[in-house]
Write an enzyme that holds these catalytic residues in place. Structure first.
Site, mmCIF file in Angstrom:
data_model
loop_
_atom_site.group_PDB
_atom_site.id
_atom_site.type_symbol
_atom_site.label_atom_id
_atom_site.label_comp_id
_atom_site.label_asym_id
_atom_site.label_seq_id
_atom_site.Cartn_x
_atom_site.Cartn_y
_atom_site.Cartn_z
ATOM 1 N N LYS A 48 5.223 -0.090 6.703
ATOM 2 C CA LYS A 48 6.007 -0.896 5.743
ATOM 3 C C LYS A 48 6.765 -1.019 4.743
ATOM 4 O O LYS A 48 7.904 -0.826 3.728
ATOM 5 C CB LYS A 48 5.452 -2.505 5.843
ATOM 6 C CG LYS A 48 4.793 -2.889 6.860
ATOM 7 C CD LYS A 48 3.469 -4.280 6.006
ATOM 8 C CE LYS A 48 3.104 -4.937 7.038
ATOM 9 N NZ LYS A 48 2.189 -6.107 6.692
ATOM 10 N N GLY A 49 5.998 0.688 4.125
ATOM 11 C CA GLY A 49 6.132 0.926 1.851
ATOM 12 C C GLY A 49 7.654 1.380 2.134
ATOM 13 O O GLY A 49 8.046 1.698 0.826
ATOM 14 N N ASP A 108 1.818 11.703 1.439
ATOM 15 C CA ASP A 108 -0.610 12.145 0.553
ATOM 16 C C ASP A 108 -0.963 12.652 0.937
ATOM 17 O O ASP A 108 -0.762 14.733 1.040
ATOM 18 C CB ASP A 108 -1.219 10.748 0.402
ATOM 19 C CG ASP A 108 -1.959 10.794 0.145
ATOM 20 O OD1 ASP A 108 -2.068 11.344 -0.980
ATOM 21 O OD2 ASP A 108 -2.749 9.947 0.305
ATOM 22 N N LYS A 136 2.116 13.973 -3.454
ATOM 23 C CA LYS A 136 1.393 14.517 -4.237
ATOM 24 C C LYS A 136 0.493 15.240 -2.880
ATOM 25 O O LYS A 136 -0.225 15.369 -2.783
ATOM 26 C CB LYS A 136 0.295 13.278 -3.798
ATOM 27 C CG LYS A 136 0.418 11.660 -4.391
ATOM 28 C CD LYS A 136 -0.904 10.760 -3.945
ATOM 29 C CE LYS A 136 -0.582 9.491 -4.215
ATOM 30 N NZ LYS A 136 -1.307 8.587 -4.127
ATOM 31 N N PHE A 157 -3.015 6.948 -7.688
ATOM 32 C CA PHE A 157 -2.749 5.495 -6.621
ATOM 33 C C PHE A 157 -1.586 4.455 -7.481
ATOM 34 O O PHE A 157 -1.832 3.712 -8.255
ATOM 35 C CB PHE A 157 -3.805 4.975 -6.199
ATOM 36 C CG PHE A 157 -3.406 4.021 -4.863
ATOM 37 C CD1 PHE A 157 -4.028 4.520 -3.720
ATOM 38 C CD2 PHE A 157 -3.022 2.642 -4.655
ATOM 39 C CE1 PHE A 157 -3.528 3.899 -2.658
ATOM 40 C CE2 PHE A 157 -2.819 1.788 -4.093
ATOM 41 C CZ PHE A 157 -2.936 2.919 -2.766
ATOM 42 N N ASP A 164 2.076 -0.593 -1.798
ATOM 43 C CA ASP A 164 1.229 -1.488 -1.878
ATOM 44 C C ASP A 164 -0.622 -1.012 -2.119
ATOM 45 O O ASP A 164 -0.747 -0.010 -1.817
ATOM 46 C CB ASP A 164 1.352 -2.839 -1.041
ATOM 47 C CG ASP A 164 0.433 -1.549 0.778
ATOM 48 O OD1 ASP A 164 0.408 -0.280 1.152
ATOM 49 O OD2 ASP A 164 -0.810 -2.026 1.338
ATOM 50 N N ARG A 170 4.246 -4.727 -3.287
ATOM 51 C CA ARG A 170 5.569 -3.943 -2.798
ATOM 52 C C ARG A 170 6.474 -4.273 -3.372
ATOM 53 O O ARG A 170 7.380 -3.611 -3.497
ATOM 54 C CB ARG A 170 4.902 -4.205 -1.533
ATOM 55 C CG ARG A 170 3.858 -3.935 -0.219
ATOM 56 C CD ARG A 170 4.937 -3.890 1.105
ATOM 57 N NE ARG A 170 3.834 -3.895 1.899
ATOM 58 C CZ ARG A 170 3.358 -2.601 2.572
ATOM 59 N NH1 ARG A 170 3.297 -1.469 1.829
ATOM 60 N NH2 ARG A 170 2.401 -2.699 3.799
HETATM 61 P P1 IMP Z 1 -0.139 10.350 4.543
HETATM 62 O O1 IMP Z 1 -0.315 10.212 5.611
HETATM 63 O O2 IMP Z 1 -1.697 10.262 3.785
HETATM 64 O O3 IMP Z 1 0.659 11.629 3.942
HETATM 65 O O4 IMP Z 1 0.000 8.998 3.696
HETATM 66 C C1 IMP Z 1 1.128 8.221 3.940
HETATM 67 C C2 IMP Z 1 1.322 7.049 3.896
HETATM 68 O O5 IMP Z 1 0.344 5.960 2.893
HETATM 69 C C3 IMP Z 1 2.427 6.892 2.836
HETATM 70 O O6 IMP Z 1 3.682 6.497 3.610
HETATM 71 C C4 IMP Z 1 1.775 5.180 2.225
HETATM 72 O O7 IMP Z 1 2.700 4.540 3.404
HETATM 73 C C5 IMP Z 1 0.890 5.375 2.296
HETATM 74 N N1 IMP Z 1 -0.118 5.892 0.441
HETATM 75 C C6 IMP Z 1 -0.032 7.377 0.536
HETATM 76 N N2 IMP Z 1 -0.192 6.510 -1.285
HETATM 77 C C7 IMP Z 1 0.018 5.868 -1.922
HETATM 78 C C8 IMP Z 1 -0.016 5.404 -2.905
HETATM 79 O O8 IMP Z 1 -0.491 5.725 -4.187
HETATM 80 N N3 IMP Z 1 -0.119 4.300 -2.894
HETATM 81 C C9 IMP Z 1 0.661 3.224 -1.523
HETATM 82 N N4 IMP Z 1 0.639 3.809 -0.747
HETATM 83 C C10 IMP Z 1 -0.266 5.485 -0.597
HETATM 84 MG MG MG Z 2 4.481 5.022 4.826
#
Ligand code: IMP
Ligand code: MG
Length: 180
Positions: A48-49, A108, A136, A157, A164, A170
């Protein structure tokens, strides 16, 4: 007793808007000469982000586009990735021969993007690229290419503008970091 987290400003709505304007210009310029076969850029939004980011980005694109959505989950209710990526809602349109652009709000660990890129490539699209508002790099577990990136951020974070914490925040217009 539960302590409420403190929100610190990180990126204001006008700063976010400037990043998106730059991203949209680059994407439009790159794809304008490439869409003669397919007629449109095929955008896949990660729910949803990326909801608000995608809505703002897509409206600034000057190339024709189609939009589809996917919902993946690697996070539980907290601030740490669980490591497993699951599909909660799959795409609905065929990708063969399409120029696909994945739109994600933050990269992330890289697990979500890595999983999605590999999965979409199996449908034989003409190309697959990734657009992320934020990244990040210090948290990366899997190297992924983010072809269009708004900004690198440190390991904090973040919430707001789609991001969220346990489904809260959000709807903030600014992006803030959470200190508990
Ligand atoms: P990854 O698979 O670890 O790269 O994570 C990706 C998803 O984790 C992102 O698309 C976000 O939905 C969530 N996410 C990563 N970092 C944050 C943060 O700092 N705040 C909120 N959601 C995050
Ligand atoms: Mg996401």
């Amino acid at each position: 007793m539960a302590v409420s987290p403190t929100l610190h400003p990180f990126l204001t709505a006008p700063e976010i808007d400037r990043l998106i304007t730059q991203l949209a210009a680059r994407i439009s310029e790159d794809y304008a000469p490439r869409l003669s076969d397919t007629g449109a850029l095929h955008i896949i939004v990660t729910l949803k982000g990326a909801l608000f980011f995608a809505a703002d980005l897509i409206r600034k694109l000057t190339v024709p586009c189609r939009v589809d959505f996917v919902r993946l989950s690697s996070y539980g209710a907290g601030t740490k990735s669980s490591g497993n990526v699951r599909i909660l809602k799959d795409i609905e349109t065929p990708l063969a021969g399409e120029h696909v652009l994945i739109v994600d709000e933050i990269v992330d660990s890289g697990r979500t993007v890595d999983f999605l890129v590999n999965r979409l490539k199996a449908s034989r699209p003409a190309s697959v690229r990734v657009c992320g508002l934020l990244s990040k790099p210090s948290r990366r577990e899997i190297p992924v290419e983010v072809h269009y990136l708004g900004r690198e951020v440190e390991d904090k974070f973040l919430v707001g503008y789609g991001l969220d914490y346990g489904e809260k925040y959000r709807n903030l217009g600014d992006i803030c970091y959470l200190e508990s």
